[in-house]
Structure formats: C-alpha cells, structure tokens
Scaffold this motif. Structure first.
Motif, PDB file in Angstrom:
ATOM      1  N   LYS A  43       0.948  -1.185   0.016  1.00 55.17           N
ATOM      2  CA  LYS A  43       0.118  -0.022  -0.055  1.00 55.17           C
ATOM      3  C   LYS A  43       0.849   1.122   0.053  1.00 55.17           C
ATOM      4  O   LYS A  43       0.549   2.215  -0.431  1.00 55.17           O
ATOM      5  CB  LYS A  43      -0.755   0.069   1.242  1.00 55.17           C
ATOM      6  N   ASP A  44       1.904   1.210   1.081  1.00 58.99           N
ATOM      7  CA  ASP A  44       2.856   2.387   0.936  1.00 58.99           C
ATOM      8  C   ASP A  44       3.523   2.612  -0.491  1.00 58.99           C
ATOM      9  O   ASP A  44       3.631   3.665  -1.013  1.00 58.99           O
ATOM     10  CB  ASP A  44       4.073   2.148   1.992  1.00 58.99           C
ATOM     11  N   ALA A  45       3.866   1.586  -1.229  1.00 59.12           N
ATOM     12  CA  ALA A  45       4.482   1.754  -2.280  1.00 59.12           C
ATOM     13  C   ALA A  45       3.565   2.388  -3.617  1.00 59.12           C
ATOM     14  O   ALA A  45       3.927   3.126  -4.250  1.00 59.12           O
ATOM     15  CB  ALA A  45       5.117   0.380  -2.957  1.00 59.12           C
ATOM     16  N   ALA A  46       2.221   1.743  -3.427  1.00 63.51           N
ATOM     17  CA  ALA A  46       1.380   2.337  -4.300  1.00 63.51           C
ATOM     18  C   ALA A  46       1.008   4.013  -4.159  1.00 63.51           C
ATOM     19  O   ALA A  46       0.847   4.574  -4.966  1.00 63.51           O
ATOM     20  CB  ALA A  46      -0.014   1.445  -4.200  1.00 63.51           C
ATOM     21  N   LEU A  47       1.132   4.245  -2.824  1.00 60.41           N
ATOM     22  CA  LEU A  47       0.401   5.571  -2.678  1.00 60.41           C
ATOM     23  C   LEU A  47       1.774   6.594  -3.048  1.00 60.41           C
ATOM     24  O   LEU A  47       1.558   7.644  -3.656  1.00 60.41           O
ATOM     25  CB  LEU A  47       0.569   5.650  -1.076  1.00 60.41           C
ATOM     26  N   GLU A  48       3.024   5.988  -2.857  1.00 62.97           N
ATOM     27  CA  GLU A  48       4.306   6.882  -3.637  1.00 62.97           C
ATOM     28  C   GLU A  48       4.012   6.907  -4.816  1.00 62.97           C
ATOM     29  O   GLU A  48       4.437   7.939  -5.700  1.00 62.97           O
ATOM     30  CB  GLU A  48       5.529   6.328  -2.960  1.00 62.97           C
ATOM     31  N   ASN A  49       3.823   5.797  -5.563  1.00 64.87           N
ATOM     32  CA  ASN A  49       3.694   5.711  -6.970  1.00 64.87           C
ATOM     33  C   ASN A  49       2.627   6.758  -7.533  1.00 64.87           C
ATOM     34  O   ASN A  49       2.863   7.132  -8.665  1.00 64.87           O
ATOM     35  CB  ASN A  49       3.339   4.404  -7.412  1.00 64.87           C
ATOM     36  N   ILE A  50       1.445   6.927  -6.864  1.00 60.69           N
ATOM     37  CA  ILE A  50       0.310   7.652  -7.211  1.00 60.69           C
ATOM     38  C   ILE A  50       0.832   9.197  -7.301  1.00 60.69           C
ATOM     39  O   ILE A  50       0.147   9.906  -8.031  1.00 60.69           O
ATOM     40  CB  ILE A  50      -0.998   7.385  -6.546  1.00 60.69           C
TER      41      ILE A  50
END
Length: 68
Positions: free
Chosen positions: A32-39
């Motif tokens: 989830k943290d990686a996805a939030l950074e990617n967005i």
C-alpha cells in the motif's frame, strides 16, 4: 494540491490506486505504501501531460457517504 484517491487490491494482491479527479490517472504497487508513493508520481505526470495538451487539469468529483 491534495487529491482524493481510491485504493483497491486485485486478485494477485497488488494495490491499485486511482485518482478520480484526473481521468486515466492510475498506479499500483506491491504494498500500500509503495502504491501511495507511485500515485504521487503518476498525478504529477498526468497533470503535466494534460497541461501540455491543453486539457482541463482535473474534472469535478464529489465524495459522499452512503449507508447501506
């Protein structure tokens, strides 16, 4: 700028994040943290492309709560 995003998991466990205010602005990550950074990167790039093409940067969205 602050944007509302939606967070879901797909059948393979990937986190999928979409920014409804920017058409086509979607990203993902294994956590989830990686996805939030990617967005965050995806939002910046989408806004840049939309500005270059003369499109409105965002579309109007509204968040409401529904009790079922």
């Amino acid at each position: 700028m602050n944007f509302t995003v939606t967070i879901d998991r797909d059948e393979d466990g990937m986190w999928i994040i979409e920014c409804p205010a920017i058409p086509g602005c979607v990203s993902q990550g294994t956590t989830k943290d990686a996805a939030l950074e990617n967005i965050k990167d995806a939002i910046a790039l989408c806004l840049e492309v939309r500005a270059e093409k003369g499109f409105p940067l965002t579309i109007e969205t509204r968040q409401i709560e529904v009790t079922a």
